[in-house]
Structures are given as C-alpha cells and as structure tokens.
Design a protein around this motif. Structure first.
Motif, PDB file in Angstrom:
ATOM      1  N   GLN A   1       0.728  -1.178   0.007  1.00  0.00           N
ATOM      2  CA  GLN A   1       0.289  -0.095  -0.368  1.00  0.00           C
ATOM      3  C   GLN A   1       0.923   0.811  -0.163  1.00  0.00           C
ATOM      4  O   GLN A   1       2.153   0.810   0.714  1.00  0.00           O
ATOM      5  N   PRO A   2       0.075   2.448  -0.256  1.00  0.00           N
ATOM      6  CA  PRO A   2       0.899   3.547  -0.628  1.00  0.00           C
ATOM      7  C   PRO A   2       1.721   3.993   0.388  1.00  0.00           C
ATOM      8  O   PRO A   2       1.093   3.965   1.688  1.00  0.00           O
ATOM      9  N   GLY A   3       3.854   3.779   0.952  1.00  0.00           N
ATOM     10  CA  GLY A   3       4.089   4.470   1.514  1.00  0.00           C
ATOM     11  C   GLY A   3       4.546   3.612   2.407  1.00  0.00           C
ATOM     12  O   GLY A   3       5.102   3.662   4.048  1.00  0.00           O
TER      13      GLY A   3
ATOM     14  N   ASP B   1      -8.171  -0.670  -2.542  1.00  0.00           N
ATOM     15  CA  ASP B   1      -7.390  -1.774  -2.600  1.00  0.00           C
ATOM     16  C   ASP B   1      -5.875  -0.963  -4.026  1.00  0.00           C
ATOM     17  O   ASP B   1      -5.523  -1.780  -4.075  1.00  0.00           O
ATOM     18  N   SER B   2      -6.427   0.204  -4.098  1.00  0.00           N
ATOM     19  CA  SER B   2      -5.163   0.718  -4.906  1.00  0.00           C
ATOM     20  C   SER B   2      -3.889   0.853  -3.876  1.00  0.00           C
ATOM     21  O   SER B   2      -3.264   1.031  -2.978  1.00  0.00           O
ATOM     22  N   SER B   3      -3.140   0.126  -4.688  1.00  0.00           N
ATOM     23  CA  SER B   3      -1.858  -0.687  -3.647  1.00  0.00           C
ATOM     24  C   SER B   3      -0.926  -0.873  -5.189  1.00  0.00           C
ATOM     25  O   SER B   3      -0.936  -1.040  -6.433  1.00  0.00           O
ATOM     26  N   ILE B   4       0.498  -1.302  -4.697  1.00  0.00           N
ATOM     27  CA  ILE B   4       0.821  -1.997  -6.052  1.00  0.00           C
ATOM     28  C   ILE B   4       1.203  -3.266  -5.723  1.00  0.00           C
ATOM     29  O   ILE B   4       1.895  -4.258  -4.391  1.00  0.00           O
ATOM     30  N   TYR B   5       0.972  -4.653  -6.198  1.00  0.00           N
ATOM     31  CA  TYR B   5       0.446  -5.993  -6.206  1.00  0.00           C
ATOM     32  C   TYR B   5       2.015  -6.727  -6.847  1.00  0.00           C
ATOM     33  O   TYR B   5       2.278  -6.251  -7.973  1.00  0.00           O
TER      34      TYR B   5
ATOM     35  N   LEU C   1      -1.842  -0.489  -9.359  1.00  0.00           N
ATOM     36  CA  LEU C   1      -3.000  -0.468  -9.071  1.00  0.00           C
ATOM     37  C   LEU C   1      -3.781   0.589  -8.744  1.00  0.00           C
ATOM     38  O   LEU C   1      -3.261   1.052  -7.662  1.00  0.00           O
ATOM     39  N   LEU C   2      -4.609   1.622  -9.037  1.00  0.00           N
ATOM     40  CA  LEU C   2      -5.280   2.641  -8.893  1.00  0.00           C
ATOM     41  C   LEU C   2      -6.940   2.462  -9.073  1.00  0.00           C
ATOM     42  O   LEU C   2      -7.208   1.940  -9.752  1.00  0.00           O
ATOM     43  N   VAL C   3      -7.149   3.013  -8.368  1.00  0.00           N
ATOM     44  CA  VAL C   3      -8.823   2.576  -8.655  1.00  0.00           C
ATOM     45  C   VAL C   3      -9.577   3.269  -8.133  1.00  0.00           C
ATOM     46  O   VAL C   3      -9.817   4.534  -6.822  1.00  0.00           O
TER      47      VAL C   3
END
Lengths: 115, 111
Positions: free
Chosen positions: A38-40, A87-91, A112-114
C-alpha cells in the motif's frame, strides 16, 4: 537467479470491477508469492501460490477477494475482485527459486489505482 | 508472531557520506535478507545473510542472530542509493514460513 515479469505494469480501474495480474518466471520454481504494498507502506504477503493445489492465504486475505491460479511451475495469476479505492496498491509477484526459500526475487510490480 | 523493526525510518545523506541501517527482530530467524526498492518500485535483493558478514562493493551487511539484529552499511553513498531499504526475515529453516518485512528505511542521497 530468476527473472520475473508482470502484466499489466499499471492500471486504473473503476470500483466494483476486477483485475487479473499475470506473473511469469523464466524458470521453473516451487513457490510463488503475491504481496501487496500500500502507498508508503511495507510489503504484506497475500498468499503463497502452490502448483497443483489451493493457494495458502495469510490472515486478512480471502480467496473470494483475491483468487489465485497456479497452472504450472512458471506462471501464476492474482485477481483483485470487486475493487474499491482501498485496493489501490502495488501488487508484487515473488519467488524463492526451485530449491526452497533462499534468495527471493521480485517482479517489477503492478501499480493499481481504483477510482 | 515475529516483529521486525528498522531504524532510522528516514535518512538524508550528502553524497559521499556513510550510513548504517539497522534491523531488529523479536524471535530467532533462520533467514534474513536485505532489499533495496528503487524510486520506480523495483525490489532488488542485496544480501541473503542469516548470520555473519558479507560485502558487495560499497555495501556490506552483518547479522548477529544470537542478538537478533542485522546491520546494513552503505559507504561513499551515491544518489542512485536513494530508495527504501527493507529487511525481511523467515523463522523456519526446514519448511517455508511466512516472510515478514520490516517497515523500511527511506534513504535520500542528495548531491
């Protein structure tokens, strides 16, 4: 070493939809792992993808939300279902090689950006 | 479960300076790795070091498993060293166990 590719590299999706992320390894590997960042934040393990059996999910992650496939020793997919902005994250896809847990390699990630 | 702490959380260095990053863990581990995540998000394995000392160019790492810590040394830092450094640990040796990542140290090297 292992070379890992992921598709797509990034995507912008609408809430309520689903996205399937592909992970391809250039050699046969025993275990493949899916992480979320997740961001950061740091990396959190979602699940371990085992070839020929159900994936093993970590606490807080369920199969209905993150179904995983592992049809062979070089490929896996992660689906993020019924997406929300949270769910916006890097997978990231990862593997530890054929001999078991050793040096761990990561794919480039899917951003991913939702909306 | 096992807890992993990293310090400092943030670090700003002048190019050419040296630094030491620390990773503490709350339980015995059989495997420990250091990773660098560059500003574009790619994770690169730096060291697989469950114990002892290793060196690779300007980077070196030491793990003292009995005292439950590991150190990553960066000498003569360069702007390309910027990014986030993670340590990751695994408890079990004979079977796969959950790999736990620390919170990371964010490093900025300025010219």
């Amino acid at each position: 070493s292992a070379v890992i590719s992921q598709k797509p590299s990034r995507d912008i999706c609408q809430r309520g939809t689903s996205l399937t992320i592909q992970c391809q390894v250039d050699s046969q590997v025993t275990m493949m792992f899916w992480y979320r960042q997740q961001p950061g934040q740091s990396l959190t393990l979602i699940a371990t993808a085992n070839q020929g059996s159900e994936a093993t999910y970590e606490s807080g992650f369920v199969i209905d939300k993150f179904p995983i496939s592992r049809p062979n020793l070089t490929f896996s997919t992660l689906t993020v279902s019924n997406m929300s902005p949270e769910d916006s994250s890097i997978y990231l896809c990862s593997t530890s090689g054929l001999a078991g847990w050793e040096t761990q390699y990561f794919g480039p990630g899917t951003r991913l950006l939702v909306l | 479960g096992i807890q992993v702490e990293q310090s400092p959380p943030d670090l700003i260095l002048q190019e050419g300076a040296n630094s030491t990053l620390r990773c503490n863990f709350s339980d015995s581990v059989n495997n420990l790795q250091w990773f660098h995540q560059n500003p574009w998000g790619q994770l690169i394995n730096l060291f697989y070091i469950p114990s002892g000392t290793k060196q690779n160019g300007r980077l070196s790492a030491t793990t003292v498993a009995t005292e439950r810590y590991s150190l990553l040394y960066i000498s003569s830092s360069q702007t390309t060293d910027s990014g986030v450094y993670f340590c990751a640990v695994e408890r079990e040796k004979t079977s796969y166990d959950k790999v736990i990542f620390g919170p990371g140290t964010s490093l900025s090297v300025i010219p």
